[in-house]
Design a protein around this motif. Structure first.
Motif, mmCIF file in Angstrom:
data_model
loop_
_atom_site.group_PDB
_atom_site.id
_atom_site.type_symbol
_atom_site.label_atom_id
_atom_site.label_comp_id
_atom_site.label_asym_id
_atom_site.label_seq_id
_atom_site.Cartn_x
_atom_site.Cartn_y
_atom_site.Cartn_z
ATOM 1 N N CYS A 34 0.864 -1.182 0.000
ATOM 2 C CA CYS A 34 0.000 0.000 0.000
ATOM 3 C C CYS A 34 0.903 1.235 0.000
ATOM 4 N N VAL A 35 0.328 2.373 -0.301
ATOM 5 C CA VAL A 35 1.074 3.629 -0.358
ATOM 6 C C VAL A 35 0.617 4.515 0.791
ATOM 7 N N VAL A 36 1.575 5.118 1.483
ATOM 8 C CA VAL A 36 1.254 6.060 2.548
ATOM 9 C C VAL A 36 1.773 7.444 2.164
ATOM 10 N N ILE A 37 1.071 8.458 2.625
ATOM 11 C CA ILE A 37 1.490 9.843 2.429
ATOM 12 C C ILE A 37 2.041 10.341 3.759
ATOM 13 N N VAL A 38 3.263 10.889 3.698
ATOM 14 C CA VAL A 38 3.979 11.335 4.887
ATOM 15 C C VAL A 38 4.022 12.865 4.904
ATOM 16 N N GLU A 39 3.586 13.444 6.009
ATOM 17 C CA GLU A 39 3.696 14.884 6.237
ATOM 18 C C GLU A 39 5.008 15.122 6.978
ATOM 19 N N PRO A 40 5.986 15.795 6.358
ATOM 20 C CA PRO A 40 7.270 16.011 7.041
ATOM 21 C C PRO A 40 7.100 16.820 8.326
ATOM 22 N N THR A 41 7.673 16.312 9.402
ATOM 23 C CA THR A 41 7.685 16.989 10.697
ATOM 24 C C THR A 41 8.713 16.289 11.564
ATOM 25 N N GLU A 42 9.193 16.978 12.568
ATOM 26 C CA GLU A 42 10.119 16.367 13.517
ATOM 27 C C GLU A 42 9.439 16.091 14.845
ATOM 28 N N GLN A 43 8.121 16.319 14.922
ATOM 29 C CA GLN A 43 7.405 16.162 16.174
ATOM 30 C C GLN A 43 6.283 15.150 16.007
ATOM 31 N N CYS A 44 6.044 14.401 17.085
ATOM 32 C CA CYS A 44 4.925 13.475 17.088
ATOM 33 C C CYS A 44 4.444 13.287 18.521
#
Length: 134
Positions: A34-44
């Motif tokens: 499957c394909v995932v879309i990643v939102e760039p960030t350094e926090q979670c």
């Protein structure tokens, strides 16, 4: 998971990007290919699905922080071990905001699941905002 070139500068490094999941580590929510879309960030926050780098190796896992403050990267498939992050060199590269699977799209919005007054950061719940289900 295939690895994008994350080196460089400019505004493109702040735009969402797609990765293909390779392997059963995150099944059943994220099946192989499957394909995932990643939102760039350094926090979670606890509960988020993240793309992270640990000791130079990139992982797609669910980030968890327990009541004692210990941090983990967890595979959803119980056949794969958890990665305890204590004492390791690691960073978040982005959070998963969408899954595309056989032309079905599922979006992830992360909401607080606990009260803000707790000592540890409140876990969050991933919510399908498309109302399409799995």
């Amino acid at each position: 998971m295939s690895e994008p070139m994350l080196e460089g500068t400019g505004c493109s490094m702040h735009e969402p990007y797609a990765l293909q999941v390779l392997g059963p580590d995150m099944e059943p929510e994220f099946p192989d290919k499957c394909v995932v879309i990643v939102e760039p960030t350094e926090q979670c926050r606890s509960g988020m699905y993240v793309f992270a780098e640990v000791e130079g190796v990139r992982w797609f896992r669910q980030y968890q922080r327990d009541e004692q403050g210990l941090e983990w990267l967890l595979a959803l498939n119980a056949l794969f071990p958890a990665i305890e992050l204590t004492g390791l060199d690691w960073k978040v590269l982005g959070v998963i905001i969408q899954r595309n699977m056989r032309r079905k799209i599922k979006h992830y919005e992360y909401r607080d699941a606990g009260a803000a007054s707790t000592a540890a950061p409140a876990p969050i719940e991933a919510v399908d905002i498309t109302q399409q289900g799995a």
